[in-house]
Scaffold this motif. Structure first.
Motif, PDB file in Angstrom:
ATOM      1  N   MET A 127       0.844  -1.198   0.000  1.00  0.00           N
ATOM      2  CA  MET A 127       0.000   0.000   0.000  1.00  0.00           C
ATOM      3  C   MET A 127       0.878   1.247   0.000  1.00  0.00           C
ATOM      4  O   MET A 127       1.708   1.447   0.884  1.00  0.00           O
ATOM      5  CB  MET A 127      -0.901  -0.017   1.238  1.00  0.00           C
ATOM      6  N   PRO A 128       0.719   2.117  -1.006  1.00  0.00           N
ATOM      7  CA  PRO A 128       1.580   3.310  -1.081  1.00  0.00           C
ATOM      8  C   PRO A 128       1.199   4.348  -0.031  1.00  0.00           C
ATOM      9  O   PRO A 128       0.042   4.437   0.382  1.00  0.00           O
ATOM     10  CB  PRO A 128       1.313   3.845  -2.489  1.00  0.00           C
ATOM     11  N   SER A 129       2.174   5.119   0.358  1.00  0.00           N
ATOM     12  CA  SER A 129       1.943   6.268   1.231  1.00  0.00           C
ATOM     13  C   SER A 129       1.996   7.498   0.329  1.00  0.00           C
ATOM     14  O   SER A 129       3.015   7.750  -0.316  1.00  0.00           O
ATOM     15  CB  SER A 129       3.029   6.335   2.298  1.00  0.00           C
ATOM     16  N   ILE A 130       0.911   8.223   0.266  1.00  0.00           N
ATOM     17  CA  ILE A 130       0.820   9.348  -0.671  1.00  0.00           C
ATOM     18  C   ILE A 130       0.778  10.657   0.101  1.00  0.00           C
ATOM     19  O   ILE A 130      -0.086  10.867   0.944  1.00  0.00           O
ATOM     20  CB  ILE A 130      -0.430   9.210  -1.565  1.00  0.00           C
ATOM     21  N   GLU A 131       1.732  11.532  -0.209  1.00  0.00           N
ATOM     22  CA  GLU A 131       1.780  12.852   0.418  1.00  0.00           C
ATOM     23  C   GLU A 131       1.170  13.857  -0.550  1.00  0.00           C
ATOM     24  O   GLU A 131       1.629  14.016  -1.686  1.00  0.00           O
ATOM     25  CB  GLU A 131       3.233  13.224   0.721  1.00  0.00           C
ATOM     26  N   LEU A 132       0.118  14.523  -0.100  1.00  0.00           N
ATOM     27  CA  LEU A 132      -0.569  15.497  -0.951  1.00  0.00           C
ATOM     28  C   LEU A 132       0.067  16.871  -0.799  1.00  0.00           C
ATOM     29  O   LEU A 132       0.468  17.253   0.299  1.00  0.00           O
ATOM     30  CB  LEU A 132      -2.048  15.587  -0.555  1.00  0.00           C
ATOM     31  N   PRO A 133       0.151  17.640  -1.900  1.00  0.00           N
ATOM     32  CA  PRO A 133       0.625  19.021  -1.775  1.00  0.00           C
ATOM     33  C   PRO A 133      -0.381  19.828  -0.960  1.00  0.00           C
ATOM     34  O   PRO A 133      -1.559  19.486  -0.908  1.00  0.00           O
ATOM     35  CB  PRO A 133       0.701  19.526  -3.215  1.00  0.00           C
ATOM     36  N   ALA A 134       0.073  20.880  -0.345  1.00  0.00           N
ATOM     37  CA  ALA A 134      -0.812  21.733   0.458  1.00  0.00           C
ATOM     38  C   ALA A 134      -1.889  22.344  -0.438  1.00  0.00           C
ATOM     39  O   ALA A 134      -1.660  22.621  -1.614  1.00  0.00           O
ATOM     40  CB  ALA A 134       0.001  22.836   1.124  1.00  0.00           C
TER      41      ALA A 134
END
Length: 194
Positions: A47-54
């Motif tokens: 399962m990927p860990s996705i960091e969203l832009p602000a």
């Protein structure tokens, strides 16, 4: 996407893709990954860990006052005046008005179908909503004249007409250059109707 190599970054002055587009696409990617996990196509370890832009702050929607719209219409002449009237009273996008055909205008039912005939089921449709709108009494004489004057199927005589520069030039001369984009006519009409 951020570097503008993929998608609409070429349209931005800085050549970069918008964080809002990147954020939306990553949210969809995350939903897809959760779906794959639920259906056991991937494991928890995969399962990927996705960091969203602000999230960027929303810009305030710009519009012209009713007085400014009257000033713009009063200063315009010829086909530019016709374009402004049609764009304002239909609240349509610029391209929809520029490429409007006689087949889309029904004077009997008093309606304009903003979906072009070429956007049929066999072709890729735009995601922009193009409704059927009533013909406002202010633009009926303009439509009748354009229908009679132009010998081609297009209301303005050609599918390649572009009012952007002449419109922005007019607003610049009127001292309204900060809101000179023709799309602001759409915002203005919606604001006035509200």
């Amino acid at each position: 996407r951020r570097m503008g190599a993929v998608g609409g970054g070429r349209r931005h002055k800085n050549g970069e893709g918008a964080d809002s587009t990147i954020r939306r696409e990553l949210v969809v990617l995350g939903a897809s990954a959760r779906h794959a996990l639920r259906w056991k196509r991937i494991t928890n370890d995969e399962m990927p860990s996705i960091e969203l832009p602000a999230e960027s702050p929303r810009k305030e929607v710009q519009w012209l006052t009713e007085g400014e719209v009257k000033q713009v219409i009063g200063a315009a002449e010829g086909k530019l005046r016709d374009f402004i009237l049609l764009a304002y009273y239909t609240a349509a996008r610029r391209a929809s008005i520029e490429r409007l055909t006689k087949f889309q205008v029904n004077l009997k039912t008093n309606r304009i179908n903003l979906t072009a005939p070429s956007e049929d089921a066999n072709q890729r449709r735009s995601k922009k909503r193009r409704p059927i709108v009533p013909i406002h009494p202010e633009i009926r004489p303009v439509l009748e004249r354009l229908m009679a004057e132009n010998k081609t199927e297009f209301l303005f005589g050609s599918s390649t007409i572009d009012f952007y520069k002449v419109y922005t030039g007019l607003l610049g001369r009127l001292g309204i250059a900060d809101r000179a984009n023709p799309h602001i006519l759409r915002h203005s009409r919606a604001t006035h109707l509200l």
